[in-house]
Motif scaffolding. Sequence first.
Motif, PDB file in Angstrom:
ATOM      1  N   UNK A  64       0.852  -1.186   0.000  1.00 31.36           N
ATOM      2  CA  UNK A  64       0.000   0.000   0.000  1.00 31.36           C
ATOM      3  C   UNK A  64       0.884   1.231   0.000  1.00 31.36           C
ATOM      4  N   UNK A  65       0.813   2.023  -1.048  1.00 29.83           N
ATOM      5  CA  UNK A  65       1.622   3.236  -1.170  1.00 29.83           C
ATOM      6  C   UNK A  65       0.801   4.471  -0.880  1.00 29.83           C
ATOM      7  N   UNK A  66       1.189   5.219   0.138  1.00 31.21           N
ATOM      8  CA  UNK A  66       0.453   6.395   0.576  1.00 31.21           C
ATOM      9  C   UNK A  66       1.014   7.669  -0.050  1.00 31.21           C
ATOM     10  N   UNK A  67       0.202   8.720  -0.079  1.00 35.02           N
ATOM     11  CA  UNK A  67       0.594   9.973  -0.726  1.00 35.02           C
ATOM     12  C   UNK A  67       1.774  10.656  -0.027  1.00 35.02           C
ATOM     13  N   UNK A  68       2.034  10.311   1.250  1.00 30.93           N
ATOM     14  CA  UNK A  68       3.173  10.918   1.952  1.00 30.93           C
ATOM     15  C   UNK A  68       4.484  10.183   1.661  1.00 30.93           C
ATOM     16  N   UNK A  69       4.441   9.179   0.790  1.00 34.33           N
ATOM     17  CA  UNK A  69       5.649   8.441   0.427  1.00 34.33           C
ATOM     18  C   UNK A  69       5.866   7.173   1.219  1.00 34.33           C
ATOM     19  N   UNK A  70       5.086   6.951   2.275  1.00 38.00           N
ATOM     20  CA  UNK A  70       5.210   5.731   3.067  1.00 38.00           C
ATOM     21  C   UNK A  70       4.585   4.552   2.313  1.00 38.00           C
ATOM     22  N   UNK A  71       5.124   3.373   2.563  1.00 38.48           N
ATOM     23  CA  UNK A  71       4.589   2.142   1.989  1.00 38.48           C
ATOM     24  C   UNK A  71       4.362   1.152   3.115  1.00 38.48           C
ATOM     25  N   UNK A  72       3.185   0.550   3.128  1.00 39.03           N
ATOM     26  CA  UNK A  72       2.863  -0.449   4.143  1.00 39.03           C
ATOM     27  C   UNK A  72       2.849  -1.819   3.489  1.00 39.03           C
ATOM     28  N   UNK A  73       3.421  -2.799   4.180  1.00 44.61           N
ATOM     29  CA  UNK A  73       3.534  -4.161   3.673  1.00 44.61           C
ATOM     30  C   UNK A  73       2.668  -5.083   4.525  1.00 44.61           C
ATOM     31  N   UNK A  74       1.772  -5.836   3.872  1.00 48.38           N
ATOM     32  CA  UNK A  74       0.884  -6.762   4.562  1.00 48.38           C
ATOM     33  C   UNK A  74       0.997  -8.120   3.889  1.00 48.38           C
ATOM     34  N   UNK A  75       1.022  -9.180   4.698  1.00 48.49           N
ATOM     35  CA  UNK A  75       1.112 -10.536   4.151  1.00 48.49           C
ATOM     36  C   UNK A  75      -0.223 -11.229   4.307  1.00 48.49           C
ATOM     37  N   UNK A  76      -0.614 -11.975   3.296  1.00 51.43           N
ATOM     38  CA  UNK A  76      -1.911 -12.676   3.300  1.00 51.43           C
ATOM     39  C   UNK A  76      -1.891 -13.799   4.319  1.00 51.43           C
ATOM     40  N   UNK A  77      -2.931 -13.845   5.146  1.00 44.08           N
ATOM     41  CA  UNK A  77      -3.080 -14.925   6.121  1.00 44.08           C
ATOM     42  C   UNK A  77      -3.759 -16.103   5.477  1.00 44.08           C
ATOM     43  N   UNK A  78      -3.324 -17.269   5.800  1.00 41.75           N
ATOM     44  CA  UNK A  78      -3.914 -18.494   5.231  1.00 41.75           C
ATOM     45  C   UNK A  78      -5.166 -18.870   5.984  1.00 41.75           C
TER      46      UNK A  78
END
Length: 144
Positions: A130-144
């Motif tokens: 997820x790339x936000x307008x402030x330049x931060x990126x969030x990383x999420x992993x799919x749960x099984x």
Amino acid sequence: MMKFNSKKTKLIILFLLYFINFSFFQKKELDSRIVGKWTNIFAKDVHGEIIKDDFYKKGYVDTFLKNGQHLIDPNFLRDDLKRNGIKEPLDYSLIPTFSWRTFNDQILEISGSGETQQIRYGFSGDTLLLGYSNGNTRYLIKRK
């Protein structure tokens, strides 16, 4: 009242409407790849450095339902209240309802409490970026 009889006039008006309100013509949908539970791994700032804040390594879960509802981890909300100095227990009935949808397989829109946020999204294997307008990126992993 004006009448638009010629095909050329109709095309010009359609063309103008397209540029005036591009989002009106965007393909709105629920990207099925997002549906499910996602665990937050970490976030990076604009310089690519991992953000080690109060939420780092907490493993909060975001849930995206196929009906367009977005559920936020109550533990995140509880920790956020504590971080802001609020010590009362979390009243679950006050948690706002959020919804989500996507545009053209690249924009995730989350709405709730009268606010709407658009976020660029993409995938790297089983990780949602997820790339936000402030330049931060969030990383999420799919749960099984």
